[in-house]
Design an enzyme around this catalytic site. Sequence first.
Site, PDB file in Angstrom:
ATOM      1  CE  LYS A  53      -3.862  -2.495   1.936  1.00  0.00           C
ATOM      2  NZ  LYS A  53      -4.601  -3.007   3.095  1.00  0.00           N
ATOM      3  CD  GLN A  97      -3.638  -4.613   6.190  1.00  0.00           C
ATOM      4  OE1 GLN A  97      -3.712  -3.583   5.532  1.00  0.00           O
ATOM      5  NE2 GLN A  97      -4.021  -5.773   5.694  1.00  0.00           N
ATOM      6  CG  ASP A 120     -10.122  -0.509   4.424  1.00  0.00           C
ATOM      7  OD1 ASP A 120      -9.717  -1.018   3.374  1.00  0.00           O
ATOM      8  OD2 ASP A 120      -9.460  -0.476   5.486  1.00  0.00           O
TER       9      ASP A 120
HETATM   10  N1  GUN Z   1      -6.890  -7.039   5.702  1.00  0.00           N
HETATM   11  C1  GUN Z   1      -7.110  -7.816   4.612  1.00  0.00           C
HETATM   12  N2  GUN Z   1      -7.700  -7.093   3.641  1.00  0.00           N
HETATM   13  C2  GUN Z   1      -7.864  -5.850   4.130  1.00  0.00           C
HETATM   14  C3  GUN Z   1      -8.414  -4.649   3.590  1.00  0.00           C
HETATM   15  O1  GUN Z   1      -8.906  -4.587   2.457  1.00  0.00           O
HETATM   16  N3  GUN Z   1      -8.379  -3.570   4.412  1.00  0.00           N
HETATM   17  C4  GUN Z   1      -7.863  -3.609   5.662  1.00  0.00           C
HETATM   18  N4  GUN Z   1      -7.899  -2.489   6.399  1.00  0.00           N
HETATM   19  N5  GUN Z   1      -7.364  -4.705   6.197  1.00  0.00           N
HETATM   20  C5  GUN Z   1      -7.347  -5.809   5.422  1.00  0.00           C
END
Ligand code: GUN
Length: 285
Positions: A53, A97, A120
Amino acid sequence: MAQLIDGKAVSAAVKAEVAEETAKLRDEKGLKVGLAVVIVGNDPASRVYVNNKKKACEAVGFQSYEYALDETTTQEQLLDLVNVLNRDDRVNGILVQLPLPKHIDEKAVINAISPDKDVDAFHPINVGKIMIGEYSFLPCTPAGVMRLIESTGTDITGKQCVVIGRSNIVGKPQAMLLLQKNGTVTICHSKTKNLKEICLGADILVVAIGRANFVTGDMIKEGAVVIDVGMNRLENGKLCGDVEFESAEKKASFITPVPGGVGPMTIAMLMKNTLTAAKQQAGIE
Ligand code: GUN
């Protein structure tokens, strides 16, 4: 034999669009775009995702702010950080996350993120907007899947769409997005009876159940579009999806590979949401 859907190429196109618009915002309006990424603890998979990211932020011209917190961080400390980030004008999007360590209530943390910065689209306000089809932020993985389907030239209207998986992150919002595009949508899950029969009716099959090679070629209708959201690591260390690729590609018209299918799309759509957040906060959109 199915045609491969190239998630790397489609995600590169999305990121190029975001990069172009980000540069324009900077040059014409002096606006910077910032994403805060919060990681708690040492989960190796989460570390890889967070690094990816950050790299994507650099590639599209965003500022990224990483907060790597110790495994022993308390819920209160994490909530305090979220509140600081909610008020920080440099930060347009906040991503915490998941999964979080067991002593932290994920729901409380998601609920604390300002819905305007919830890139998200996990906050109940944003989830509700997805239900009524009035979204500011599309949920990243389902939106990425929609973009991949679009790349095949398939018109979703009136098609039988089957989603396997009912998670809050993928299955449920995926069904809503397909419905919004006039698909006839069935959601299946681990307890669904006659799964094979339902799958065989699918023109578009999205699989997000988290079980390696769960869907096999004999469950796929000739000519179906098959999107595999799964990412499983086998004992031999190899990555594989929820769809058994070798048998499925003999039936499908289009299919995503794993890796290189849905995976790269999630991050590209996160970049798109962060840009949308910055524009909305600046009163541009
Ligand atoms: N953990 C696995 N996929 C995601 C996601 O799309 N967003 C976040 N914040 N955590 C994750």
